[in-house]
Design an enzyme around this catalytic site. Structure first.
Site, PDB file in Angstrom:
ATOM      1  N   LYS A  73     -47.787  -0.925   9.784  1.00  0.00           N
ATOM      2  CA  LYS A  73     -46.655  -0.169   9.275  1.00  0.00           C
ATOM      3  C   LYS A  73     -45.329  -0.879   9.575  1.00  0.00           C
ATOM      4  CE  LYS A  73     -47.252   3.570   7.814  1.00  0.00           C
ATOM      5  NZ  LYS A  73     -47.678   4.858   8.383  1.00  0.00           N
ATOM      6  N   GLU A  80     -52.548  -6.467   0.982  1.00  0.00           N
ATOM      7  CA  GLU A  80     -51.797  -5.843  -0.110  1.00  0.00           C
ATOM      8  C   GLU A  80     -50.820  -4.835   0.469  1.00  0.00           C
ATOM      9  OE1 GLU A  80     -54.356  -3.290  -2.643  1.00  0.00           O
ATOM     10  OE2 GLU A  80     -55.929  -3.782  -1.197  1.00  0.00           O
ATOM     11  N   GLU A  96     -42.880  -1.145 -32.044  1.00  0.00           N
ATOM     12  CA  GLU A  96     -44.174  -1.293 -32.710  1.00  0.00           C
ATOM     13  C   GLU A  96     -45.219  -0.402 -32.055  1.00  0.00           C
ATOM     14  OE1 GLU A  96     -47.333  -2.725 -35.164  1.00  0.00           O
ATOM     15  OE2 GLU A  96     -45.169  -2.516 -35.367  1.00  0.00           O
ATOM     16  N   LYS A  98     -48.851  -1.436   1.295  1.00  0.00           N
ATOM     17  CA  LYS A  98     -49.283  -0.040   1.431  1.00  0.00           C
ATOM     18  C   LYS A  98     -48.284   0.827   0.668  1.00  0.00           C
ATOM     19  CE  LYS A  98     -50.636   3.466   4.800  1.00  0.00           C
ATOM     20  NZ  LYS A  98     -49.834   4.556   4.198  1.00  0.00           N
ATOM     21  N   TYR A 138     -57.023   0.545  -5.211  1.00  0.00           N
ATOM     22  CA  TYR A 138     -57.147  -0.265  -3.995  1.00  0.00           C
ATOM     23  C   TYR A 138     -58.530  -0.244  -3.365  1.00  0.00           C
ATOM     24  CZ  TYR A 138     -56.462   4.229  -1.545  1.00  0.00           C
ATOM     25  OH  TYR A 138     -56.570   5.515  -1.098  1.00  0.00           O
ATOM     26  N   CYS A 149       0.077   4.808  -0.385  1.00  0.00           N
ATOM     27  CA  CYS A 149      -0.938   5.122   0.627  1.00  0.00           C
ATOM     28  C   CYS A 149      -1.502   3.800   1.140  1.00  0.00           C
ATOM     29  CB  CYS A 149      -2.044   5.975   0.015  1.00  0.00           C
ATOM     30  SG  CYS A 149      -3.455   6.262   1.114  1.00  0.00           S
ATOM     31  N   CYS A 171      -4.001  13.839   2.301  1.00  0.00           N
ATOM     32  CA  CYS A 171      -4.651  12.563   2.598  1.00  0.00           C
ATOM     33  C   CYS A 171      -4.603  12.281   4.101  1.00  0.00           C
ATOM     34  CB  CYS A 171      -3.939  11.447   1.831  1.00  0.00           C
ATOM     35  SG  CYS A 171      -4.511   9.793   2.259  1.00  0.00           S
ATOM     36  N   ASP A 186     -46.372   3.934  -0.987  1.00  0.00           N
ATOM     37  CA  ASP A 186     -46.011   5.242  -0.444  1.00  0.00           C
ATOM     38  C   ASP A 186     -46.131   6.274  -1.559  1.00  0.00           C
ATOM     39  OD1 ASP A 186     -45.285   6.961   1.514  1.00  0.00           O
ATOM     40  OD2 ASP A 186     -43.169   6.440   1.543  1.00  0.00           O
ATOM     41  N   CYS A 191      -6.534  11.087  -3.403  1.00  0.00           N
ATOM     42  CA  CYS A 191      -5.168  11.080  -2.869  1.00  0.00           C
ATOM     43  C   CYS A 191      -4.243  10.612  -3.985  1.00  0.00           C
ATOM     44  CB  CYS A 191      -5.079  10.141  -1.670  1.00  0.00           C
ATOM     45  SG  CYS A 191      -3.398   9.641  -1.251  1.00  0.00           S
ATOM     46  N   CYS A 237      -1.990   8.976   4.408  1.00  0.00           N
ATOM     47  CA  CYS A 237      -0.564   8.993   4.061  1.00  0.00           C
ATOM     48  C   CYS A 237       0.031  10.388   3.975  1.00  0.00           C
ATOM     49  CB  CYS A 237      -0.328   8.254   2.744  1.00  0.00           C
ATOM     50  SG  CYS A 237      -0.958   9.124   1.284  1.00  0.00           S
TER      51      CYS A 237
END
Length: 781
Positions: free
Chosen positions: A317, A117, A37, A119, A229, A447, A411, A121, A441, A414
């Site tokens: 922090k 609140e 919509e 912080k 903020y 194996c 491998c 980044d 492998c 094995c």
């Protein structure tokens, strides 16, 4: 009324509606209309503005797409400097901050109220509104002078171009953080990889790079969001608390943090920091700490500023999640499906409070993308419980003796050959083969690494749920030659198990009992336990629910499987190839012969009865030049697959609007016996399963919780959370891991924490275990 007057009124109405929907979606988190919509309204506005370009205004929602590219950013001088915050890294730092605040205010033993609140980044920005209109956007820059990025911030969807509501000052400078949500960041990087482009190291870099594009159209294509903020310059009267100002922002259409809360004193600040830290990985955005600010604006003024930071705010922090260390070596591990995965061995380094010495490199395409070599200095990141990963290389530190990373030819477990996988893309009449990113492998269960992982997966809690059969026990069983496939678990004897390290009589009997108790799994659990490549728990549940029996799943042709929702052709081929494999069929036969009895097998689910159609079958055959519309016309003209296969050139010429090229292509396709046989085999299976268009339709009994989303939190005493999840899913509910505004109900047991609190904030219905059990009894009865 003229057409122009009508257009003016309708455009104004559409802009008002779209602005309101944006406000409810981005700020209140209460979407008022479906996406379809919203898109319809937006398209109508765009069309009207195209007809009447003289009515287009800068604040129209259609103008967020970005204009012409800039040659350079102009400079903006901040009249109120955008200062940085002081940092707290230890609890004592926060205690010292609170003491300085109380001393500065002359509060001997008093308690200060702070705003709290996360912080974010991202990138700090300044947004200037004059008479409610957005007139300028700027970066923080050095705090005194920033860059003019007005054209770019106008493209960010949740930044209002005109303030909502009323009561805002004539001049209002809003400070905030523009960031990229985690989901958007992952999608952006996935798209970049798909197109062979460069990926971003983290969401912060992605947000900063997106905002500093000279072409605003690029910014408009990026999933950016704003969180306001703080405040800069203003000429109006605002609330007397920081939280009050932000709540006013929210009323004016500016998004603020949903985690914004007050705290009285330093202890409540610590509790907030701990709570957010525990929920950090479940948040939809990256944060690197918590910001605490003295809440009363008058007290902020009284405390004032140091040279570069306010005395009334601090950023507490979190421990660093990214560090630099040395790549000592790359080893290769073998997974359950034989995939050879490069694992980085690192010089140990502390990341987010944990010593990291290993990191995933995913696959060799990732090694090539990073350009990493053994001996490099690399940037490593750790997020929660996720395996640490390498983000990048510091190329200028590369030593002269750095060595390239090379895939082993054999491998490491094995000695079998290692082959690179191939990607097969099937289109109309052709298959395109390209090199995959994974090396495997070819030793399979010969194996030991693959065998161990296969048995561990088979016995895991979400598969056969053999309690007590841990990794070390599986290793002993395989190393001693007692288990060569999952079926051998059901032949183990008391005498064999008691000889294993750490076993006595009681523990031996317990393990034998757990193996015996696993003999009656649901069909979905059994399918998941088999470890079919690309078939996870949800796909296993879908196969079991839709097809109803192991026999049908084993026989299902890839094209038939694609009638099931969310099963693409590549996954369908993986399922089909798994059950075609002679070794896999032998293991399944042994499991059933040794006592594994599948529960809840039955008929095809009514939802899939007569689900197929003849046009869809023709489309799935990938006949060159036969699109879905052509398939519908062929079906309408001939009525059956057999008639279409037998149709000659003159018959095909009678099909309405079927081109000569399409008719020849169809004839050429079915002139190849293997193609005709394949098509008839698919039709025969659809008929056998009851999915054919001529099959009898059956009424679908509505599931009582269909369409609902539930969340389980805390401890359930009468059942495990997995059992609760299974019972809810059988009733049609989706069971999610986090609470949102779309959650229907939360079941909270003892120990429920942040999810219960979130439900309270959002007004989501919460019930205890007793009410949950009563509801299950009513609905299952």
């Amino acid at each position: 009324m003229t057409d122009a007057q009508t257009a003016v009124e309708r455009i104004a109405q559409l802009r008002s509606e779209i602005d309101e929907h944006n406000y409810r979606y981005y700020v209140l988190d209460e979407p008022s209309v479906p996406d379809a919509e919203y898109d319809r309204l937006f398209r109508e506005l765009k069309a009207l503005e195209a007809e009447h370009p003289e009515l287009v205004t800068p604040e129209s929602p259609t103008q967020r797409v970005g204009g012409e590219a800039l040659t350079a950013f102009g400079q903006v001088r901040h009249e109120v400097p955008m200062l940085s915050l002081g940092n707290a890294f230890e609890e004592q730092d926060l205690t010292d901050f609170d003491r300085r605040v109380r001393d500065g205010l002359g509060l001997d033993g008093g308690v200060v109220e702070y705003s709290c609140e996360p912080k974010l980044d991202g990138l700090a920005v300044s947004l200037l509104y004059e008479n409610g209109q957005l007139v300028r956007g700027a970066t923080r820059g050095d705090g005194t002078t920033g860059e003019n990025i007005t054209a770019n911030v106008r493209t960010v969807r949740n930044i209002p171009l005109r303030l909502h509501g009323h009561g805002w000052p004539a001049l209002l400078e809003v400070r905030g953080e523009i960031y990229m949500p985690k989901a958007g960041f992952e999608a952006l990087n996935a798209k970049a990889l798909e197109q062979g482009g460069k990926t971003f190291a983290n969401p912060r870099n992605a947000a900063a790079g997106s905002l500093r594009q000279l072409d605003p159209r690029i910014t408009a294509s990026r999933p950016l969001e704003l969180c306001a903020y703080g405040i800069g310059k203003t000429d109006g009267v605002l609330p007397d608390t920081h939280i009050g100002i932000l709540e006013a922002f929210k009323g004016w259409g500016l998004p603020i943090s949903r985690e914004l809360k007050p705290a009285r004193g330093v202890e409540e600040c610590r509790a907030y920091y701990q709570d957010i830290g525990e929920r950090r990985d479940s948040l939809p955005y990256e944060i690197d700490g918590v910001v605490f600010k003295v809440n009363l604006v008058a007290r902020q003024r009284e405390l004032g500023f140091r040279a570069r930071e306010p005395r009334w705010a601090i950023a507490h922090k979190f421990p660093a999640r990214e560090e630099v260390t040395e790549l000592l070596d790359v080893e290769f591990q073998v997974g359950r499906t034989g995939a050879i995965t490069p694992v980085a061995r690192l010089k140990p380094v502390q990341v987010a409070g944990v010593t990291v010495s290993n990191a995933t490199l995913h696959n060799m395409d990732e090694v090539a993308r990073l350009g990493v070599m053994i001996g490099d200095s690399i940037i490593v990141r750790r997020a929660g419980d996720v395996i640490p990963q390498i983000l990048g290389v510091i190329a200028e530190r590369r030593p002269a003796d750095a060595r390239p990373v090379q895939v082993p030819e054999h491998c490491p477990v094995c000695g079998s050959a290692v082959e690179r996988t191939q990607l097969i893309k099937r289109g109309k009449g052709r298959e395109a083969i390209s090199q995959g990113a994974v090396y495997r492998c070819i030793g399979r269960l010969a194996c030991q690494a693959q065998l161990k992982q296969a048995v561990i997966h088979f016995a895991s809690r979400r598969a056969m749920d053999i309690d007590g059969l841990g990794d070390r026990i599986v290793e002993q069983l395989i190393d001693r030659g007692l288990v060569r496939s999952p079926a051998d678990l059901y032949c183990l004897t008391f005498e064999q198990i008691i000889e294993l390290d750490g076993f006595a009589e009681v523990s031996t009997r317990n393990l034998l009992a757990a193996i015996a108790n696993s003999c009656k799994p649901t069909l979905a659990r059994f399918i998941y336990a088999l470890g079919i490549p690309d078939v996870g728990e949800e796909t296993a549940k879908l196969l079991a629910r839709a097809l109803g029996s192991l026999a049908r799943i084993e026989r299902a042709l890839p094209e038939v499987l694609t009638w099931l929702p969310d099963v693409g052709l590549e996954v369908a081929h993986e399922i089909h190839h798994f059950f075609e494999d002679e070794h896999n069929r032998t293991v399944i036969e042994l499991l059933l012969r040794r006592g594994v009895t599948l529960q809840d097998e039955g008929e095809l689910h009514p939802e899939f009865a007569a689900v197929a159609s003849l046009p869809e079958l023709l489309d799935k055959l990938n006949i060159p030049h036969i699109a879905s519309t052509g398939a519908e016309r062929l079906a309408a003209r001939f009525g059956s697959l057999g008639a279409i296969i037998c149709a000659d050139w003159l018959d095909l010429r009678q099909v309405e609007r079927l081109s000569e090229r399409a008719a020849r292509s169809l004839r050429d396709f079915f002139d190849q016996p293997e193609n005709a046989a394949r098509a008839l085999a698919i039709e025969a299976q659809l008929s056998d399963f009851g999915m054919h268009w001529q099959s009898a339709r059956r009424a679908v009994a509505g599931l009582p919780l269909a369409g609902q989303t539930w969340v389980l939190t805390g401890t359930l005493e009468s059942m495990s959370r997995d059992q609760g999840k299974e019972r809810l899913e059988r009733l049609g509910a989706k069971v999610a891991s986090s609470v949102s505004a779309k959650t229907s109900c939360v079941v909270a047991g003892p120990g429920a924490g942040s999810k219960l609190a979130k439900a309270g904030e959002l007004g989501v219905k919460v019930i205890d275990e007793a009410a949950f059990l009563l509801l299950l009894q009513q609905l299952e009865g």
